[in-house]
Design an enzyme around this catalytic site. Structure first.
Site: not given
Ligand code: 8DG
Ligand code: MN
Ligand code: MN
Length: 366
Positions: A204, A206, A290
């Site tokens: 995704d 972020d 996100d």
């Molecule tokens: P990817 O998308 O490339 O697979 O990897 P990523 O970007 O590292 O993973 P991600 O699932 O998109 O998560 C990004 C960061 O956001 C990770 O450190 C975890 C954090 N995160 C969530 N949900 C929540 C939440 O509800 N609260 C907080 N504080 N952090 C969150 O994914």
């Molecule tokens: Mn991500």
């Molecule tokens: Mn995410």
């Protein structure tokens, strides 16, 4: 034949947040195996086992060279009995028998397919498997009631399981920037998650949104979402309100790791550039995005909390609690000894409060 004396020994800190972990992994043969077992444990609601495998994998990712002999691992932290058994198997046989049998198991395959649907977690997938649903066709035929997220997830299944590229992330970043500037000029957008750590692809994209004037960000998300919707950029969105101010249990000690920012889980409709068009002639693709809004006073904590990796974040919080008697969240850092919040305007300050050497995002790939 390598003698004991010739074998390189490593010295590695036990918390992932004390280590520099780049994307340059010299032990992917081992970390792939351990990550798969971690994933399988997580999908089976065995979180303790999952974390143990994640920690072992993270330790190996931080090693400067390839491991070729078990004796190199002597004295290293984070390697439990089970992980060592898996590593030994891979070193001796090229593959781990446990990994191979997991990969081929009907249950693991089904869990992968079903949790590959946006909006479907381990619990739902497990329930469906118990009802005899192992793939998308069986799910469609089953007449199961799907919620709005799952319907969107199923509809855009192939797109959402196709990795997002950095170029696509940048294109979406421009759209988000434009949306935010249109509804609240002066707002700032930061790319977080894996792309901030330098990953070339992700599941995704972020983003963290803030405004330099405290309070201006209140109510921003619905406006951003409305703008994006009016321009036809959203295939799906679910916005959750900020519950931080309303909560009574103290900001730095939330009940779970979930934070309380105003956030939006969305699926973007991204128009492809000419050269990316495929044989299907579909001129757009679905991408998971996100969005999170943070007040400027919490921005440093939010950036740190949303940059990841997930294990790096978990280890930061464990370090704060166990080694410093502090509570770290994506909102704040609380010092339980001094009984006060520690203010910070940069990630560097937060690492300093925690007594940790600063680790830049590109070295948080634990
Ligand atoms: P990817 O998308 O490339 O697979 O990897 P990523 O970007 O590292 O993973 P991600 O699932 O998109 O998560 C990004 C960061 O956001 C990770 O450190 C975890 C954090 N995160 C969530 N949900 C929540 C939440 O509800 N609260 C907080 N504080 N952090 C969150 O994914
Ligand atoms: Mn991500
Ligand atoms: Mn995410």
């Amino acid at each position: 034949q390598i003698s004991e004396a010739e074998v390189a020994l490593f010295s590695v800190s036990s918390y992932a947040c004390q280590r520099r972990t780049t994307l340059d992994n010299h032990n992917s043969n081992l970390t792939d195996a351990l990550s798969l077992l971690a994933e399988n444990a997580e999908l089976s609601n065995e979180d303790g086992r999952g974390v143990a495998f994640r920690r072992a994998a993270a330790l190996l990712k931080a090693l400067p060279t390839q491991v070729i002999s078990m004796s190199q691992l002597r004295g290293l932290p984070c390697l439990g009995e089970h992980s060592l058994r898996v590593i030994k198997d891979v070193l001796e046989n090229g593959v781990s028998s446990e990994v191979e049998s997991t990969k081929q198991s009907k249950r693991y395959k089904a869990l992968k397919i079903l949790t590959g649907i946006f909006g479907v977690g381990a619990k739902t997938a497990d329930r469906w498997i118990r009802e005899g649903i192992y793939n998308l066709e069986q799910l469609r035929d089953s007449g199961q009631t799907l919620n709005r997220a799952q319907k969107a997830g199923l509809e855009h299944y192939d797109d959402l399981n196709e990795p997002v590229t950095k170029a696509e992330a940048d294109a979406i970043g421009e759209i988000v920037q434009k949306a935010v500037n249109s509804v609240l000029p002066g707002s700032e957008v930061a790319l977080t998650g894996g792309f901030r750590r330098g990953k070339l692809t992700g599941h995704d994209v972020d983003f963290l949104i803030t405004h330099p004037e405290e309070g201006k960000e209140v109510g921003l998300m619905p406006k951003v979402v409305a703008w994006l919707e009016s321009q036809g950029f959203l295939l799906y969105q679910k916005t959750t309100r900020n519950s931080y101010l309303e909560s009574k249990d103290g900001p730095a000690r939330p009940a779970s790791n979930m934070d309380r920012f105003e956030r939006c889980f969305s699926i973007f409709k991204l128009t492809k550039r000419k050269e990316q068009e495929t044989a299907s002639h579909k001129i757009w693709r679905a991408v998971r995005v996100d969005l999170v809004v943070s007040p400027i006073s919490q921005f440093a904590f939010a950036v740190l909390g949303w940059t990841g990796s997930k294990l790096f974040e978990r280890e930061l919080r464990r370090w704060a609690g166990h080694e410093k008697n502090m509570s770290l969240s994506s909102h704040a850092l609380f010092d339980n000894t001094q009984n006060k919040y520690l203010r910070a305007t940069s990630e560097e300050e937060i690492f300093a409060y925690l007594g940790l050497e600063y680790i830049p995002p590109s070295e948080r790939n634990a």
